[in-house]
Design an enzyme around this catalytic site. Structure first.
Site, PDB file in Angstrom:
ATOM      1  N   GLN A   1       0.784  -1.220   0.000  1.00 40.54           N
ATOM      2  CA  GLN A   1       0.000   0.000   0.000  1.00 40.54           C
ATOM      3  C   GLN A   1       0.827   1.287   0.000  1.00 40.54           C
ATOM      4  O   GLN A   1       0.391   2.292  -0.599  1.00 40.54           O
ATOM      5  CB  GLN A   1      -1.083   0.081   1.054  1.00 40.54           C
ATOM      6  CG  GLN A   1      -1.000  -0.473   2.382  1.00 40.54           C
ATOM      7  CD  GLN A   1      -1.780   0.454   3.344  1.00 40.54           C
ATOM      8  OE1 GLN A   1      -2.756   1.123   2.988  1.00 40.54           O
ATOM      9  NE2 GLN A   1      -1.296   0.491   4.572  1.00 40.54           N
TER      10      GLN A   1
ATOM     11  N   HIS B   1      13.311   5.893  14.364  1.00 37.51           N
ATOM     12  CA  HIS B   1      11.918   6.020  13.908  1.00 37.51           C
ATOM     13  C   HIS B   1      11.109   4.973  14.670  1.00 37.51           C
ATOM     14  O   HIS B   1      10.695   3.952  14.138  1.00 37.51           O
ATOM     15  CB  HIS B   1      11.832   5.783  12.402  1.00 37.51           C
ATOM     16  CG  HIS B   1      10.426   5.755  11.880  1.00 37.51           C
ATOM     17  ND1 HIS B   1       9.569   6.832  11.947  1.00 37.51           N
ATOM     18  CD2 HIS B   1       9.712   4.764  11.289  1.00 37.51           C
ATOM     19  CE1 HIS B   1       8.405   6.507  11.418  1.00 37.51           C
ATOM     20  NE2 HIS B   1       8.457   5.258  11.011  1.00 37.51           N
TER      21      HIS B   1
ATOM     22  N   ASP C   1       7.634  11.578  10.826  1.00 38.43           N
ATOM     23  CA  ASP C   1       7.501  12.046  12.211  1.00 38.43           C
ATOM     24  C   ASP C   1       7.658  13.560  12.258  1.00 38.43           C
ATOM     25  O   ASP C   1       6.955  14.260  12.994  1.00 38.43           O
ATOM     26  CB  ASP C   1       8.560  11.379  13.079  1.00 38.43           C
ATOM     27  CG  ASP C   1       8.621   9.880  12.818  1.00 38.43           C
ATOM     28  OD1 ASP C   1       9.525   9.432  12.087  1.00 38.43           O
ATOM     29  OD2 ASP C   1       7.733   9.171  13.314  1.00 38.43           O
TER      30      ASP C   1
END
Lengths: 372, 332
Positions: B16, B188, B160
């Site tokens: 996706q 992350h 972020d």
């Protein structure tokens, strides 16, 4: 300069007026230029997406937010509508749009309330509809969708901005658009369209592939009729740009049998081919085509180029008025106009009429559902 | 005169994030509106049909900038001649899987992709690792592709960073484009440190520090940080799928700023190979504030770091060190 008695020297006056107009025009241009330098931002445009929690919505929202639909300097506010069961996913789409820090995106309204969704929108992309599930009859799909589009018609008519441009994507696209038009009589009918740009782009791509040329050098195919398997992808007026100018496709694609057969079926059935490969229907290409449709409508088609749009027929090319039918159009100053005077051969005539017949049947089916 | 096309590789392209990312690349969002591209899409044989479906859709979209699509399950073909590589493919964490299991699967993937890239990518190929654990996958890739300059291997923390900008702009009800210079330090993961100490907001009287305008240190030191750290989980909870739209968009921002340069006075966050700046141990892929010019990133130096920030920055460095050890234990 001679003054002839009391007579007004018209030459003199005209010269003065021309100089004055020239100065005013030049000053106006300078003011506009300076305003642009100061980056006075345009007012945001409100864009509604129905069915926004689905796959096409998820693909189209970032495209719109990046300026692919309205241009790189046009801010927007997105109105996202979906049904209650999808409200959590809808909220997540809003969160992701915020998380992307898009400079042009000035606000997001994510709602299951159709009134809030339609309020003051300038553009409405109707993706929401009842999808056809295995085992469903055409009549059942039609029946569910006409109810949806009748209701949305009312909401748009009452709450959207007066100049709202509508693009219906959800299938059966042409007939959903027709129902919407019938139940929103105060929306000018030229503002209600359906998407056949996807088929148009698919046709361009097939031709480009066959000729091994970049797709940007192919133009002016036409998609006539219904966004269904009776659509007629017509290459009779399409051209390819070459070193010696724009040449007709038929001159370069010498396999005319292919143009009249495989090419047509390939484009007509591409949706099904994508579904087989991905196990999901086309979202990426549908979203992209929807952006192209609106962008060209809004900003104008390039000179010498036309595109395909499903629009309310005015009887052009012998197509019954009162249907939403795909025609070749050019766009200028926010309006589309059917390209007139294109020659139609017997082969094309038959296909165009077939598709019109199917649309008339769909219209009857839709009305029987509404009256049931 | 049209530019020569740039070859962009997307691994895991049938997934996706890939599906969201490829139209953005094809529309010029990653490299500019006048830069033609050729897309290389790689995925595993299991996804070959879906991958072909994506190629078909890219063709159907008639993108003027898209000069070719290579859809393949062969890593060599995928990597040949690529100038930009966005590594989205990886083994996702499934319920019940231990960290060690996820790590173990991913280090093998990134070790083999490292070889393919090193041998077949164009010289000066810029690499962005997105698949989690992003920092450690990038580190593995670096270790096993020694001839790729270490400055060309980065991981994504721009998501972020953008999330942090979004939170500040929501709080202050200002356009997000008026907020800049937040910093994401570290991994992350949930130990990342979103730092607003140097962030500013454009106002009618010039740029003002975020802390001054928010006037709520408790929120900035507490809820703001945890919201950004846990945003990924919040999206999964709401969508039942992880963020694709925003991850794809941030990957475009990361590459675009790297290639085209950051605007004057603005810095962004990128996971890069630590050179020991700010006392972060060298030899880790750690997110720093950077500016970009002429296709290169440079860590912004000299920013004052208070005690609270120091602690958080060290915490995330420690986690990265543990991940590195775990990765190496899997490899041995």
């Amino acid at each position: 300069m001679e003054f002839v008695g009391e007579e007004i020297d018209y030459t003199f006056v005209i010269q003065k007026v021309l100089v004055l107009l020239f100065c005013v025009g030049l000053s106006w241009k300078m003011i506009i230029y300076m305003c642009n330098l100061l980056n006075i931002e345009k007012d945001p445009i409100r864009v509604l997406i129905t069915g926004a929690a689905g796959n096409i919505g998820y693909a189209i929202a970032p495209m719109i937010a990046r300026g692919m639909m309205l241009g790189p300097d046009q801010p927007m506010i997105l109105h996202l509508l979906d049904i209650e069961p999808a409200s959590s996913s809808l909220e997540a789409v809003k969160m992701e749009l915020q998380d992307s820090a898009f400079p042009l995106l000035k606000g997001v309204i994510a709602t299951t309330d159709v009134v809030e969704a339609c309020k003051d929108v300038n553009i409405a992309i109707m993706i929401g509809g009842f999808p056809r599930i295995a085992g469903m009859e055409r009549k059942d799909v039609m029946s569910k969708n006409v109810v949806i589009y009748k209701a949305q018609a009312s909401a748009l008519e009452r709450y959207a901005s007066e100049d709202c441009k509508v693009l219906v994507v959800a299938n059966p696209a042409n007939t959903n658009a027709l129902v919407l038009k019938e139940f929103a009589p105060s929306i000018p009918e030229e503002n209600i369209t359906c998407l056949t740009r996807l088929d148009h782009n698919r046709a361009l791509a097939q031709l480009a592939d066959k000729l091994s040329v970049p797709v940007s050098s192919v133009k002016n195919v036409i998609i006539w009729g219904n966004h269904s398997s009776t659509q007629y992808p017509d290459t009779n007026h399409a051209t390819v740009s070459t070193k010696s100018g724009d040449r007709p496709i038929k001159e370069l694609a010498t396999d005319h049998n292919w143009l009249k057969n495989e090419f047509i079926t390939e484009v007509q059935q591409r949706g099904a081919a994508i579904l087989r490969a991905r196990k999901q229907s086309s979202a990426l290409s549908a979203a992209s085509a929807a952006c192209d449709h609106i962008r060209d409508w809004f900003l104008g088609t390039p000179k010498g180029t036309w595109v395909s749009m499903g629009v309310c027929s005015d009887g052009s090319y012998g197509i019954p008025p009162g249907l939403v039918y795909s025609f070749p159009v050019i766009c200028e100053k926010g309006s589309w106009k059917i390209v007139q005077g294109l020659s139609i051969d017997a082969f094309s005539r038959e296909k165009m009429d077939d598709s019109a017949r199917e649309l008339a049947e769909e219209k009857d089916l839709a009305y029987s559902c509404l009256n049931a | 005169m049209a530019k020569e096309p740039v070859r962009v590789l997307v691994t895991g392209a049938a997934g996706q994030i890939g599906y969201a990312l490829v139209p953005m690349i094809a529309r010029g969002i990653m490299l500019g509106a006048d830069q033609p591209v050729i897309l290389h899409m790689l995925d595993i044989p299991f996804a070959a049909e879906a991958l072909n479906g994506v190629k078909m859709e890219l063709v159907d979209a008639a993108f003027p900038l898209l000069k070719g699509v290579v859809a393949t399950t062969d890593a060599v073909e995928a990597c040949t001649g690529v100038n930009v590589a966005v590594m989205v493919g990886g083994f996702p964490r499934k319920e019940g899987m231990e960290r060690k299991d996820v790590m173990s699967k991913n280090v093998s993937i990134y070790k083999s992709q490292a070889s393919a890239l090193e041998k077949h990518a164009a010289p000066n190929c810029k690499v962005l690792v997105v698949a989690n654990p992003a920092n450690t996958n990038a580190l593995i890739l670096k270790e096993f592709a020694p001839s790729i300059p270490e400055k060309n291997i980065t991981c994504l923390t721009r998501l972020d960073h953008n999330r942090a900008l979004g939170q500040v702009s929501e709080r202050l009800s200002v356009p997000v484009s008026d907020v800049k210079n937040v910093i994401i330090w570290g991994n992350h993961s949930s130990t990342q440190y979103p730092d607003v100490n140097h962030a500013t907001v454009k106002t009618s009287s010039g740029e003002k520090p975020v802390r001054e305008l928010v006037k709520n240190d408790e929120w900035l030191n507490g809820e703001f940080i945890s919201t950004v750290q846990q945003r990924g989980a919040a999206i999964i909870k709401a969508r039942k799928l992880s963020s694709a739209l925003s991850a794809a968009s941030s990957a475009c921002d990361h590459i675009r700023d790297w290639v085209v340069g950051t605007p004057e006075g603005t810095f962004v966050s990128m996971g890069v190979y630590s050179d020991g700046s700010y006392n972060v141990p060298a030899g880790l892929i750690y997110s720093f504030p950077v500016t970009c010019r002429n296709g290169e990133w440079t860590i912004v130096q000299g920013l004052p770091i208070d005690d609270a920030s120091r602690k958080k920055m060290d915490l995330t460095a420690e986690e990265l060190k543990e991940e590195k050890d775990l990765a190496y234990s899997c490899l041995s």
